[in-house]
Design an enzyme around this catalytic site. Sequence first.
Site, PDB file in Angstrom:
ATOM      1  CG  HIS A 243      -2.219  -0.776   0.929  1.00  0.00           C
ATOM      2  ND1 HIS A 243      -3.392  -0.202   0.519  1.00  0.00           N
ATOM      3  CD2 HIS A 243      -2.451  -2.105   0.966  1.00  0.00           C
ATOM      4  CE1 HIS A 243      -4.304  -1.147   0.349  1.00  0.00           C
ATOM      5  NE2 HIS A 243      -3.753  -2.316   0.613  1.00  0.00           N
ATOM      6  CG  ASP A 650      -8.694  15.613  -9.745  1.00  0.00           C
ATOM      7  OD1 ASP A 650      -9.022  15.516  -8.554  1.00  0.00           O
ATOM      8  OD2 ASP A 650      -8.347  16.687 -10.279  1.00  0.00           O
ATOM      9  CG  ASN A 692     -25.473  24.340 -11.560  1.00  0.00           C
ATOM     10  OD1 ASN A 692     -25.353  24.285 -12.780  1.00  0.00           O
ATOM     11  ND2 ASN A 692     -26.629  24.406 -10.974  1.00  0.00           N
TER      12      ASN A 692
END
Lengths: 714, 190
Positions: A243, A650, A692
């Site tokens: 990990h 991202d 939005n």
Amino acid sequence: MGSGSSVNVDYKYSLQKSENAFKAAVLIQQWYRRYVARLEMRRRCTWRIFQSIEYACEQDQIKLHNFFSYLMEQFTPSSSKERDFISRMFISGESYKEAELEKYCDYESIEVPDSYTGPHLSFPLLPDHATALLEAFKQKQQLHARYVLNLLHETRKHLKQLPNISHVSTCYSEEVTVCGDLHGQLDDLFLIFYKNGLPSPSKSYVFNGDFVDRGKQSLEVLIILFTFLLIYPKEVHLNRGNHEDHMVNLRYGFTKEVMQKYKVHGKKILRMFQNVFCWLPLATLIDQKVLILHGGISDTTDLDMLEKIQRDKFISVLRMKKRKESNRKVEMRDINGESKSEADAAGNEAAPRLSLQPQPAQAPSTANRLEFSRWIRQTVQEQIDTCRRLVDISESEPEELTYSSTVSLKYGDEPCQPHQEEWQQILDILWSDPMPQEGCRANKVRGGGCYFGPDVTEKILEKYNLQFLIRSHECKQEGYEFCHRRKVLTIFSASNYYEIGSNRGAYVKLGPDLVPHFVQYQANKSAHMLTMTQRISRVEESAFRALREKLFAHTSALISAFKAYDEDNTGRITLSNWATAVESVLRLGLPWRMLRPQLVRSTEDGMLEYKSWLDDLAMEQRSQEHIQSSLLEVIYRNRSNLETIFRIIDKDHSGLISFEEFQQTWKLFSSHMNIELTDDGINDLVRSIDFNKDGNIDFNEFLEAFRLVRQCQA
Amino acid sequence: MRFGYVLHLFSTAGSDALHPAGVCRRGPARARPGPRRYGDSAGGCHGGEGERRGDIGCIVRSLGCFPSEAELRELLAKLVEEVEDEEATRFIHMEKFLPVMTKVLLDRSYWPIREDVLLHAFEALDENKCGYITKEDLVKYLTEEGEPFTEEEMEEMLSIALDPETDTLHYRDYLSKLVVDETKIFPFHV
């Protein structure tokens, strides 16, 4: 005489009474032991559920990365936008040159405001800093980003000087304490320090990897470990775990945690971590006799090679840039082969019913015992074979294939693959698991590393003159477990890993005699208060909830599988067939018949109305009623994968991606998962959630919207 | 229906589910590719090394049988004949277990203890017939008589069974509570 006979009577009476007491006691004990055995069975079932789901998830992860690698090689972007999109996924893995890193992750310019009430660090660190940090974290304070970055820079400098395999001697400090997986569970670390004492010149520690992910305080755990590492460099040793890998972190929570806690500087911090992780040593050796590594070994593990590898080249162990041309065919066959045999296995089971399922009516009468026994034998054997088949994905592999030959098959024709071999060495020690059978096979459940048998252990111990291995990587109910004739010790330090009450954590102490002493604990007071029954019930509930969610997520596949057993379209199937069908779809290798009572509430004459059962499941799960159910299913099923992909895209870890990127992600994803989803479908989805933000989508919001609404179950 | 249990049992065993319970399949000598799906390794479930007795007992009891410890030992003796090396005696092979267990079920050995019989047992220990047994008496009987409980077993039972305020076991309530719990989960009625 009178007294004599009355003595006799008394004697007889008391004899009878004590006989009765004896018999009564036996009965009660017999009965109670059975009760406990049932509980134990339930506990094991629950454990299996959690473990299967966990490993299936890891397998998913690897598949996803394989897909991206494949994509990297095969994909011809149709537009420059697409090309950018794809290539962005692969840039992050490059190691930053030191100067670049220093420049980008610079901390000196970050000011610490006067309003900051947390601990201040100055370098070189002193024991007081450590105590201050511990205290601060106990008070739920957060270390300022500047200090975090500073700490990471110093840690990196220190780790760079360390060899791949750390050497520890028990003659300097009397005992060495070895801890296993912590997975961001700060409470467990506190408990260990409380019970065992803080690291110091007379108290050595080895932390065997997996410090992050899953738990909510991975950052704090790392900060504390790194702090002690710098204060007591001779006494504190850290091993890398599977990990400690940013690709894994994207999926399992560390990335998210950092971004949530450090909104402004999170990106820098993550970059630094990414780099620090690859500098963590790979293994530790105590007195040249005890080898400590995170996962395990394989039949090709070579400590000499491991010592020489440039470990910082392996930022992520998951992604390996394969060489283009000659590998192509092999890979294509591999990837296609894999998906094909999956389809076959699943396809076969979904096809017209297996004639093997015994209908109750067909059982010969119990009167003829011989025949009956034979029938039992046969059906049991068939059941076993069926289960074996259902679970073996790669039947096409010839049976003589050992693990190492599999590897060379894949990357075979290349003359000399130093990079590949090195990568394989690291992958093996970080991802492998021990198994009871002899030999060495690929670890299909996790998707990386191998399963190694007692003979592999024996060979390695002999080759390097070792006494035993210590590894972690697998959760154990008692916090530790021996196997391979006590030559392999698994130590796991995250208590209550699956759920409160699921397991204890443990650490092991070794003195110069190298005899292990264990200390177990459970970092949750309320767990102590619960009786065994309550604890098991609680963990069980959790496991079944997770399982029901998984079932829901595969609704369509399940319906097809059920229909295959329901030729006359009655809407009902036998419970036996139900179990087989469910396994063929979910492939978790669980004992479905034993789990059935918790999953299927009502049956009639041993038959199940599957449509209404699935509808009931859907009722529990649905949080977004207005979204088309099949889409919902897809999202549920692939939430982890989706999240991972989002985070990869991202780049700046802002939590936002543009609408276009979202669409592209979706398209990419559908091709990987072979899902048919029209553009309309995606648009509907988008419209249903309030986006939005200047054409940007907050994907955390998106994913949250589909998180299971956990209803309180009485 | 009974044989359904055997099937259930062995279908889970077939997928290696009961391996840690001390039952394993002796397959072909070559390593067969296939995923492993259980967490407990050969060492068994209690952090130490395999407890073969405990594991077999677990299986037998989960199948609806109520063997006493002595009966279990007998059963084990039937199963563990050859004493090879240390490791081998930890495991019982499926081929051996299957027929023995099938016979046990067919013969209805270790027949379950009915509720009313159990009630009588508690009543036998309740000298004054007052409907409850004190903690001291309970501990005395169960750790000294019959096939004595270990400290752990006694403690665990007390934690569920005792009424903490009076330190007594009201056995009728205890029975009814536990019986409900049992039947809720497992469909295996014998």
